[in-house]
Motif scaffolding. Sequence first.
Motif, PDB file in Angstrom:
ATOM      1  N   ASN A  94       0.799  -1.232   0.000  1.00  0.00           N
ATOM      2  CA  ASN A  94       0.000   0.000   0.000  1.00  0.00           C
ATOM      3  C   ASN A  94       0.830   1.280   0.000  1.00  0.00           C
ATOM      4  OD1 ASN A  94      -2.334  -1.459  -0.093  1.00  0.00           O
ATOM      5  ND2 ASN A  94      -3.001  -1.001   1.997  1.00  0.00           N
ATOM      6  N   HIS A  95       2.090   1.187  -0.404  1.00  0.00           N
ATOM      7  CA  HIS A  95       2.947   2.363  -0.431  1.00  0.00           C
ATOM      8  C   HIS A  95       3.473   2.611  -1.836  1.00  0.00           C
ATOM      9  CE1 HIS A  95       2.615   2.677   3.756  1.00  0.00           C
ATOM     10  NE2 HIS A  95       3.729   2.086   4.151  1.00  0.00           N
ATOM     11  N   SER A  96       3.441   3.866  -2.261  1.00  0.00           N
ATOM     12  CA  SER A  96       4.111   4.242  -3.494  1.00  0.00           C
ATOM     13  C   SER A  96       5.603   4.353  -3.229  1.00  0.00           C
ATOM     14  CB  SER A  96       3.575   5.587  -3.997  1.00  0.00           C
ATOM     15  OG  SER A  96       3.958   6.622  -3.104  1.00  0.00           O
ATOM     16  N   VAL A  97       6.377   4.396  -4.297  1.00  0.00           N
ATOM     17  CA  VAL A  97       7.815   4.583  -4.134  1.00  0.00           C
ATOM     18  C   VAL A  97       8.097   5.909  -3.448  1.00  0.00           C
ATOM     19  CG1 VAL A  97       9.976   4.962  -5.393  1.00  0.00           C
ATOM     20  CG2 VAL A  97       8.458   3.093  -6.063  1.00  0.00           C
ATOM     21  N   GLU A  99       6.247   7.443  -1.222  1.00  0.00           N
ATOM     22  CA  GLU A  99       5.974   7.292   0.212  1.00  0.00           C
ATOM     23  C   GLU A  99       7.084   6.518   0.898  1.00  0.00           C
ATOM     24  OE1 GLU A  99       1.093   7.300   0.303  1.00  0.00           O
ATOM     25  OE2 GLU A  99       2.150   5.452  -0.219  1.00  0.00           O
ATOM     26  N   GLU A 132      -0.062  -5.192  -5.867  1.00  0.00           N
ATOM     27  CA  GLU A 132       0.985  -4.186  -5.940  1.00  0.00           C
ATOM     28  C   GLU A 132       0.379  -2.785  -6.039  1.00  0.00           C
ATOM     29  OE1 GLU A 132       4.633  -2.949  -9.018  1.00  0.00           O
ATOM     30  OE2 GLU A 132       3.455  -4.793  -9.293  1.00  0.00           O
ATOM     31  N   HIS A 133       0.940  -1.837  -5.284  1.00  0.00           N
ATOM     32  CA  HIS A 133       0.527  -0.448  -5.405  1.00  0.00           C
ATOM     33  C   HIS A 133       0.861   0.018  -6.826  1.00  0.00           C
ATOM     34  CE1 HIS A 133       0.590   3.925  -4.919  1.00  0.00           C
ATOM     35  NE2 HIS A 133      -0.057   3.783  -3.773  1.00  0.00           N
ATOM     36  N   PRO A 134      -0.052   0.757  -7.481  1.00  0.00           N
ATOM     37  CA  PRO A 134       0.200   1.152  -8.870  1.00  0.00           C
ATOM     38  C   PRO A 134       1.482   1.954  -9.062  1.00  0.00           C
ATOM     39  CG  PRO A 134      -1.694   2.316  -7.950  1.00  0.00           C
ATOM     40  CD  PRO A 134      -1.371   1.203  -7.016  1.00  0.00           C
ATOM     41  N   SER A 135       1.938   2.617  -8.013  1.00  0.00           N
ATOM     42  CA  SER A 135       3.194   3.365  -8.094  1.00  0.00           C
ATOM     43  C   SER A 135       4.211   2.814  -7.100  1.00  0.00           C
ATOM     44  CB  SER A 135       2.945   4.852  -7.794  1.00  0.00           C
ATOM     45  OG  SER A 135       2.041   5.416  -8.710  1.00  0.00           O
ATOM     46  N   GLY A 136       4.046   1.531  -6.782  1.00  0.00           N
ATOM     47  CA  GLY A 136       4.887   0.930  -5.759  1.00  0.00           C
ATOM     48  C   GLY A 136       5.873  -0.091  -6.280  1.00  0.00           C
TER      49      GLY A 136
END
Length: 307
Positions: A94-97, A99, A132-136
Amino acid sequence: MALGLPSRLPATPAIGELVRGGAPTFSFEFFPPKTPEGERLLWRAIRELESLRPSFVSITYGAGGTTRDTTVAVTERVATETTLLPMAHLTAVNHSVAELRNVIGRLAGAGIRNVLAVRGDPPGDPMGEWVEHPSGLRYAEDLVRLVKEAGDFSVGVAAFPYKHPRSADVETDTAHFVRKCQSGADFAITQMFFDADDYLRLRDRVVAAGGDTPIVPGVMPVTRMATIERSSQLSGAPFPPALLARFEAVAGDEASVRELGIETCADMCARLLAEGVPGIHFITLNRSTATREVWQLLAPSDVAAAA
């Protein structure tokens, strides 16, 4: 690519170096509290176990990043208000890169050099589908690389003595673990287990696959029958049948269950130390008493080496 963080963090001991130092390490794992009472219990346990002079302590990260801020805050407080060496857990769920980079920056700013990088479990259902988070990030090895790129961190990863619950088989799990270590991990800590042979088989197959990362066994004494009932969820492995029979024989007596749990955990730790493990990592559940009792049952020479 560096993330603009200091290339050298403050001169804090690196756990990766400690576990390669010859003498076994001795460490504790805590989880961030969610209530004022939980916070009181946590800090009482930390203060009571501090006197044992552990090599380091770790602070876990809630499923889905639910305790992210608390993990950072507790780890920072351990670093600044105690004599203990803290390690923060970090997960990708639940974290983007962006974050994740922010969390890594906060840790670096607090002078925290040691991180355990794990992909993490989905919130609510540890065995649910991992999304997977879309930006993670997709894999733990990607998280390892991200942390290592950010500065002079010592990074650990998780190991599974039985195998990861989502791995198809032991061979696939071993190959994935070795690849994860080769992405930059300095050490590994296992999920809890209750049979020393499970750890020793893991160590043997990792070496056979070309891995040389030190693997610290993670252990927890059984103090209630409920722990056994949840053991598959906690460890990814069925509880050892022969050991289960011993607990079932005293299941009606809570004191006897606890006594047997302390005894069998201490026996397993003594065997692991005799087999040359790099250390022992105790999962405390934010309680100090059981860990202290296991410590006291270990041979004095083992305890002195681990202190």
